[in-house]
Design a protein around this motif. Structure first.
Motif, PDB file in Angstrom:
ATOM      1  N   UNK A  36      10.319   4.564   1.008  1.00  0.00           N
ATOM      2  CA  UNK A  36       9.629   4.942  -0.695  1.00  0.00           C
ATOM      3  C   UNK A  36       8.904   5.707  -0.253  1.00  0.00           C
ATOM      4  N   UNK A  37       8.461   6.890  -1.075  1.00  0.00           N
ATOM      5  CA  UNK A  37       7.309   7.955  -1.350  1.00  0.00           C
ATOM      6  C   UNK A  37       6.576   8.035  -2.670  1.00  0.00           C
ATOM      7  N   UNK A  38       7.241   9.048  -3.262  1.00  0.00           N
ATOM      8  CA  UNK A  38       6.380   9.124  -4.136  1.00  0.00           C
ATOM      9  C   UNK A  38       6.526   7.803  -5.743  1.00  0.00           C
ATOM     10  N   UNK A  39       5.022   7.737  -6.349  1.00  0.00           N
ATOM     11  CA  UNK A  39       4.742   6.447  -7.013  1.00  0.00           C
ATOM     12  C   UNK A  39       4.238   5.336  -5.736  1.00  0.00           C
ATOM     13  N   UNK A  65       5.424  -4.060 -15.685  1.00  0.00           N
ATOM     14  CA  UNK A  65       5.192  -2.220 -15.678  1.00  0.00           C
ATOM     15  C   UNK A  65       7.105  -1.841 -15.330  1.00  0.00           C
ATOM     16  N   UNK A  66       7.424  -0.878 -15.569  1.00  0.00           N
ATOM     17  CA  UNK A  66       8.500  -0.422 -15.167  1.00  0.00           C
ATOM     18  C   UNK A  66       7.615   0.641 -14.312  1.00  0.00           C
ATOM     19  N   UNK A  67       7.770   1.548 -13.290  1.00  0.00           N
ATOM     20  CA  UNK A  67       7.437   2.400 -12.333  1.00  0.00           C
ATOM     21  C   UNK A  67       8.831   2.439 -11.889  1.00  0.00           C
ATOM     22  N   UNK A  68       8.563   4.672 -11.652  1.00  0.00           N
ATOM     23  CA  UNK A  68       9.723   5.007 -11.454  1.00  0.00           C
ATOM     24  C   UNK A  68       8.838   5.106  -9.648  1.00  0.00           C
ATOM     25  N   UNK A  69       9.835   4.508  -7.957  1.00  0.00           N
ATOM     26  CA  UNK A  69       9.458   5.464  -6.940  1.00  0.00           C
ATOM     27  C   UNK A  69      10.395   5.889  -6.760  1.00  0.00           C
ATOM     28  N   UNK A  70      10.355   7.053  -5.978  1.00  0.00           N
ATOM     29  CA  UNK A  70      11.577   7.398  -5.195  1.00  0.00           C
ATOM     30  C   UNK A  70      11.440   7.528  -3.865  1.00  0.00           C
ATOM     31  N   UNK A  71      12.814   7.318  -3.404  1.00  0.00           N
ATOM     32  CA  UNK A  71      13.715   6.523  -2.495  1.00  0.00           C
ATOM     33  C   UNK A  71      14.325   7.888  -1.920  1.00  0.00           C
ATOM     34  N   UNK A  72      14.022   8.127  -0.573  1.00  0.00           N
ATOM     35  CA  UNK A  72      14.645   9.086   0.961  1.00  0.00           C
ATOM     36  C   UNK A  72      14.731   8.361   1.825  1.00  0.00           C
ATOM     37  N   UNK A  73      16.006   8.772   2.684  1.00  0.00           N
ATOM     38  CA  UNK A  73      16.671   9.142   3.546  1.00  0.00           C
ATOM     39  C   UNK A  73      16.577  10.141   4.701  1.00  0.00           C
ATOM     40  N   UNK A  77       8.445   3.119   5.326  1.00  0.00           N
ATOM     41  CA  UNK A  77       9.455   2.622   4.988  1.00  0.00           C
ATOM     42  C   UNK A  77      10.071   1.636   5.837  1.00  0.00           C
ATOM     43  N   UNK A  78      11.674   1.697   5.528  1.00  0.00           N
ATOM     44  CA  UNK A  78      12.625  -0.128   5.697  1.00  0.00           C
ATOM     45  C   UNK A  78      14.033   0.244   6.176  1.00  0.00           C
ATOM     46  N   UNK A  79      14.753  -0.870   7.021  1.00  0.00           N
ATOM     47  CA  UNK A  79      15.372  -1.174   7.597  1.00  0.00           C
ATOM     48  C   UNK A  79      16.394  -0.214   6.652  1.00  0.00           C
ATOM     49  N   UNK A  80      17.732   0.799   7.840  1.00  0.00           N
ATOM     50  CA  UNK A  80      18.744   1.163   6.785  1.00  0.00           C
ATOM     51  C   UNK A  80      19.636   0.428   6.078  1.00  0.00           C
ATOM     52  N   UNK A  81      19.726  -0.976   6.698  1.00  0.00           N
ATOM     53  CA  UNK A  81      20.917  -2.294   5.794  1.00  0.00           C
ATOM     54  C   UNK A  81      20.384  -2.448   4.229  1.00  0.00           C
TER      55      UNK A  81
END
Length: 120
Positions: free
Chosen positions: A64-67, A46-54, A19-23
């Motif tokens: 950041x969740x999946x990945x 390497x290029x990764x796909x990482x999901x960001x959710x709010x 988790x990180x600041x909403x700014x």
């Protein structure tokens, strides 16, 4: 390159999600959704796909969740390490961001942050 976020990792960041600041949300294009898949280049290229959710509520705390957990494992991150996410368009690789892993070390009596290479 703009620093999107820089955070010292806590147990929850290592074990579950980061988790990180909403700014920092200004750098993520959610396109009206509550999640977005970020194309992130790590320090090994390497290029990764990482999901960001709010959250869907008033306070849109992002995470950041999946990945993310695979990144933690690949770099053997631990509590107290630092994750830095930079906005970086790499059209050749098609990435939007760059992720760096850092560890605190003492060098000649001074505290510095050293880059962590990929372990796995």
């Amino acid at each position: 390159m703009a620093v999107v976020l820089s955070k010292d990792l806590k147990p929850t960041d290592i074990k579950h999600r980061f988790s990180f600041p909403s700014g920092s949300l200004q750098y993520v294009d959610f396109a009206g959704e509550f999640s977005a898949d970020l194309r992130v280049k790590d320090s090994s290229g390497e290029v990764r796909v990482i999901r960001c959710r709010k959250r869907a509520r008033d306070y849109a705390k992002p995470e950041l969740s999946k990945g993310w957990r695979k990144y933690v494992t690949d770099y053997e991150l631990r509590v107290g390490d630092r994750a830095v996410l930079l906005a970086e368009e790499d059209h050749r690789l098609g990435s939007q961001f760059r992720m760096e892993a850092k560890r605190r070390i003492i060098l000649l009596g001074q505290e510095v942050w050293g880059d962590l290479p990929r372990a796995n």
